[in-house]
Design a protein around this motif. Sequence first.
Motif, PDB file in Angstrom:
ATOM      1  N   ARG A  13      51.925  28.763  39.872  1.00 21.81           N
ATOM      2  CA  ARG A  13      51.655  29.688  38.766  1.00 21.81           C
ATOM      3  C   ARG A  13      51.259  31.049  39.311  1.00 21.81           C
ATOM      4  O   ARG A  13      50.409  31.155  40.189  1.00 21.81           O
ATOM      5  CB  ARG A  13      50.530  29.125  37.907  1.00 21.81           C
ATOM      6  CG  ARG A  13      50.213  29.970  36.725  1.00 21.81           C
ATOM      7  CD  ARG A  13      49.162  29.330  35.873  1.00 21.81           C
ATOM      8  NE  ARG A  13      48.760  30.251  34.837  1.00 21.81           N
ATOM      9  CZ  ARG A  13      47.635  30.184  34.199  1.00 21.81           C
ATOM     10  NH1 ARG A  13      46.792  29.221  34.460  1.00 21.81           N
ATOM     11  NH2 ARG A  13      47.338  31.062  33.276  1.00 21.81           N
ATOM     12  N   GLN A  14      51.868  32.096  38.791  1.00 25.92           N
ATOM     13  CA  GLN A  14      51.535  33.450  39.197  1.00 25.92           C
ATOM     14  C   GLN A  14      50.591  34.073  38.167  1.00 25.92           C
ATOM     15  O   GLN A  14      50.787  33.913  36.966  1.00 25.92           O
ATOM     16  CB  GLN A  14      52.791  34.293  39.326  1.00 25.92           C
ATOM     17  CG  GLN A  14      53.677  33.842  40.458  1.00 25.92           C
ATOM     18  CD  GLN A  14      54.863  34.768  40.624  1.00 25.92           C
ATOM     19  OE1 GLN A  14      55.020  35.742  39.911  1.00 25.92           O
ATOM     20  NE2 GLN A  14      55.701  34.453  41.589  1.00 25.92           N
ATOM     21  N   VAL A  15      49.564  34.753  38.659  1.00 25.34           N
ATOM     22  CA  VAL A  15      48.578  35.386  37.793  1.00 25.34           C
ATOM     23  C   VAL A  15      48.544  36.874  38.128  1.00 25.34           C
ATOM     24  O   VAL A  15      48.494  37.252  39.296  1.00 25.34           O
ATOM     25  CB  VAL A  15      47.173  34.770  38.015  1.00 25.34           C
ATOM     26  CG1 VAL A  15      46.142  35.445  37.150  1.00 25.34           C
ATOM     27  CG2 VAL A  15      47.200  33.274  37.753  1.00 25.34           C
ATOM     28  N   ALA A  16      48.581  37.701  37.098  1.00 26.38           N
ATOM     29  CA  ALA A  16      48.514  39.147  37.305  1.00 26.38           C
ATOM     30  C   ALA A  16      47.117  39.535  37.784  1.00 26.38           C
ATOM     31  O   ALA A  16      46.119  38.909  37.405  1.00 26.38           O
ATOM     32  CB  ALA A  16      48.851  39.877  36.015  1.00 26.38           C
ATOM     33  N   LEU A  17      47.058  40.550  38.622  1.00 27.71           N
ATOM     34  CA  LEU A  17      45.781  40.998  39.169  1.00 27.71           C
ATOM     35  C   LEU A  17      44.819  41.425  38.067  1.00 27.71           C
ATOM     36  O   LEU A  17      43.626  41.140  38.130  1.00 27.71           O
ATOM     37  CB  LEU A  17      46.011  42.148  40.149  1.00 27.71           C
ATOM     38  CG  LEU A  17      44.769  42.716  40.813  1.00 27.71           C
ATOM     39  CD1 LEU A  17      44.059  41.633  41.613  1.00 27.71           C
ATOM     40  CD2 LEU A  17      45.126  43.886  41.691  1.00 27.71           C
ATOM     41  N   VAL A  18      45.324  42.075  37.036  1.00 30.35           N
ATOM     42  CA  VAL A  18      44.454  42.530  35.950  1.00 30.35           C
ATOM     43  C   VAL A  18      43.863  41.330  35.199  1.00 30.35           C
ATOM     44  O   VAL A  18      42.712  41.374  34.766  1.00 30.35           O
ATOM     45  CB  VAL A  18      45.200  43.500  35.017  1.00 30.35           C
ATOM     46  CG1 VAL A  18      46.175  42.786  34.115  1.00 30.35           C
ATOM     47  CG2 VAL A  18      44.232  44.304  34.200  1.00 30.35           C
ATOM     48  N   ASP A  19      44.620  40.244  35.045  1.00 30.56           N
ATOM     49  CA  ASP A  19      44.091  39.040  34.402  1.00 30.56           C
ATOM     50  C   ASP A  19      43.014  38.377  35.255  1.00 30.56           C
ATOM     51  O   ASP A  19      42.000  37.914  34.748  1.00 30.56           O
ATOM     52  CB  ASP A  19      45.210  38.034  34.129  1.00 30.56           C
ATOM     53  CG  ASP A  19      46.183  38.526  33.081  1.00 30.56           C
ATOM     54  OD1 ASP A  19      45.760  39.348  32.224  1.00 30.56           O
ATOM     55  OD2 ASP A  19      47.350  38.113  33.118  1.00 30.56           O
ATOM     56  N   LEU A  20      43.227  38.362  36.564  1.00 25.12           N
ATOM     57  CA  LEU A  20      42.236  37.791  37.469  1.00 25.12           C
ATOM     58  C   LEU A  20      40.944  38.598  37.437  1.00 25.12           C
ATOM     59  O   LEU A  20      39.847  38.040  37.346  1.00 25.12           O
ATOM     60  CB  LEU A  20      42.796  37.742  38.881  1.00 25.12           C
ATOM     61  CG  LEU A  20      41.880  37.200  39.962  1.00 25.12           C
ATOM     62  CD1 LEU A  20      41.518  35.749  39.672  1.00 25.12           C
ATOM     63  CD2 LEU A  20      42.505  37.335  41.323  1.00 25.12           C
ATOM     64  N   LEU A  21      41.049  39.929  37.463  1.00 24.09           N
ATOM     65  CA  LEU A  21      39.858  40.788  37.395  1.00 24.09           C
ATOM     66  C   LEU A  21      39.134  40.630  36.071  1.00 24.09           C
ATOM     67  O   LEU A  21      37.900  40.630  36.026  1.00 24.09           O
ATOM     68  CB  LEU A  21      40.247  42.246  37.614  1.00 24.09           C
ATOM     69  CG  LEU A  21      40.573  42.636  39.042  1.00 24.09           C
ATOM     70  CD1 LEU A  21      41.068  44.070  39.103  1.00 24.09           C
ATOM     71  CD2 LEU A  21      39.378  42.436  39.941  1.00 24.09           C
ATOM     72  N   ASP A  22      39.885  40.489  34.989  1.00 23.02           N
ATOM     73  CA  ASP A  22      39.279  40.295  33.677  1.00 23.02           C
ATOM     74  C   ASP A  22      38.457  39.015  33.639  1.00 23.02           C
ATOM     75  O   ASP A  22      37.336  38.996  33.135  1.00 23.02           O
ATOM     76  CB  ASP A  22      40.362  40.276  32.597  1.00 23.02           C
ATOM     77  CG  ASP A  22      39.783  40.193  31.205  1.00 23.02           C
ATOM     78  OD1 ASP A  22      38.829  40.958  30.921  1.00 23.02           O
ATOM     79  OD2 ASP A  22      40.264  39.366  30.405  1.00 23.02           O
ATOM     80  N   ARG A  23      38.986  37.949  34.182  1.00 21.81           N
ATOM     81  CA  ARG A  23      38.243  36.679  34.211  1.00 21.81           C
ATOM     82  C   ARG A  23      37.015  36.750  35.106  1.00 21.81           C
ATOM     83  O   ARG A  23      35.953  36.241  34.764  1.00 21.81           O
ATOM     84  CB  ARG A  23      39.146  35.548  34.692  1.00 21.81           C
ATOM     85  CG  ARG A  23      40.118  35.087  33.661  1.00 21.81           C
ATOM     86  CD  ARG A  23      40.831  33.873  34.131  1.00 21.81           C
ATOM     87  NE  ARG A  23      41.755  33.397  33.134  1.00 21.81           N
ATOM     88  CZ  ARG A  23      42.327  32.232  33.172  1.00 21.81           C
ATOM     89  NH1 ARG A  23      42.072  31.416  34.168  1.00 21.81           N
ATOM     90  NH2 ARG A  23      43.162  31.864  32.222  1.00 21.81           N
ATOM     91  N   LEU A  24      37.153  37.396  36.263  1.00 26.09           N
ATOM     92  CA  LEU A  24      36.018  37.508  37.180  1.00 26.09           C
ATOM     93  C   LEU A  24      34.906  38.355  36.594  1.00 26.09           C
ATOM     94  O   LEU A  24      33.727  38.009  36.671  1.00 26.09           O
ATOM     95  CB  LEU A  24      36.467  38.093  38.521  1.00 26.09           C
ATOM     96  CG  LEU A  24      37.311  37.188  39.401  1.00 26.09           C
ATOM     97  CD1 LEU A  24      37.783  37.955  40.627  1.00 26.09           C
ATOM     98  CD2 LEU A  24      36.539  35.961  39.814  1.00 26.09           C
ATOM     99  N   LEU A  25      35.261  39.488  35.993  1.00 29.51           N
ATOM    100  CA  LEU A  25      34.248  40.387  35.442  1.00 29.51           C
ATOM    101  C   LEU A  25      33.604  39.829  34.186  1.00 29.51           C
ATOM    102  O   LEU A  25      32.463  40.159  33.870  1.00 29.51           O
ATOM    103  CB  LEU A  25      34.844  41.757  35.170  1.00 29.51           C
ATOM    104  CG  LEU A  25      35.232  42.547  36.421  1.00 29.51           C
ATOM    105  CD1 LEU A  25      35.878  43.860  36.029  1.00 29.51           C
ATOM    106  CD2 LEU A  25      34.047  42.770  37.319  1.00 29.51           C
ATOM    107  N   ALA A  26      34.311  38.988  33.449  1.00 31.97           N
ATOM    108  CA  ALA A  26      33.731  38.396  32.244  1.00 31.97           C
ATOM    109  C   ALA A  26      32.551  37.498  32.605  1.00 31.97           C
ATOM    110  O   ALA A  26      31.547  37.469  31.902  1.00 31.97           O
ATOM    111  CB  ALA A  26      34.788  37.605  31.492  1.00 31.97           C
ATOM    112  N   GLY A  27      32.639  36.801  33.709  1.00 32.23           N
ATOM    113  CA  GLY A  27      31.552  35.922  34.130  1.00 32.23           C
ATOM    114  C   GLY A  27      30.633  36.574  35.142  1.00 32.23           C
ATOM    115  O   GLY A  27      29.493  36.163  35.318  1.00 32.23           O
TER     116      GLY A  27
END
Length: 68
Positions: A13-27
Motif C-alpha cells: 500500500r502506498q501512502v501520500a506524504l501529506v496523509d502520513l504527516l496528517d496522521r502523525l500530527l493529529a496524535g
Amino acid sequence: MTSTVGIDPLAERQVALVDLLDRLLAGGVVISGDLTLRIADVDLVRIDLKALISSVSTEVPSPWEGSR
C-alpha cells in the motif's frame, strides 16, 4: 490457488506524504536524540534534543491564555 500466508496486506500500500504527516500530527510526535562530539575519549560537545510536534486546534484551549 495462490497462498498469501506471511504476506502483509499493507506492505504494497502506498501512502501520500501529506496523509502520513496528517496522521502523525493529529496524535503528536515526540523526537528525542543525543549527539556527543568526542576526541580522544574527551567529550567536547553534547547536544540533547527533545521536541514535541503536534497540530494546533482552536477547540483545545491554550495553556498560556490564563497565565497573564
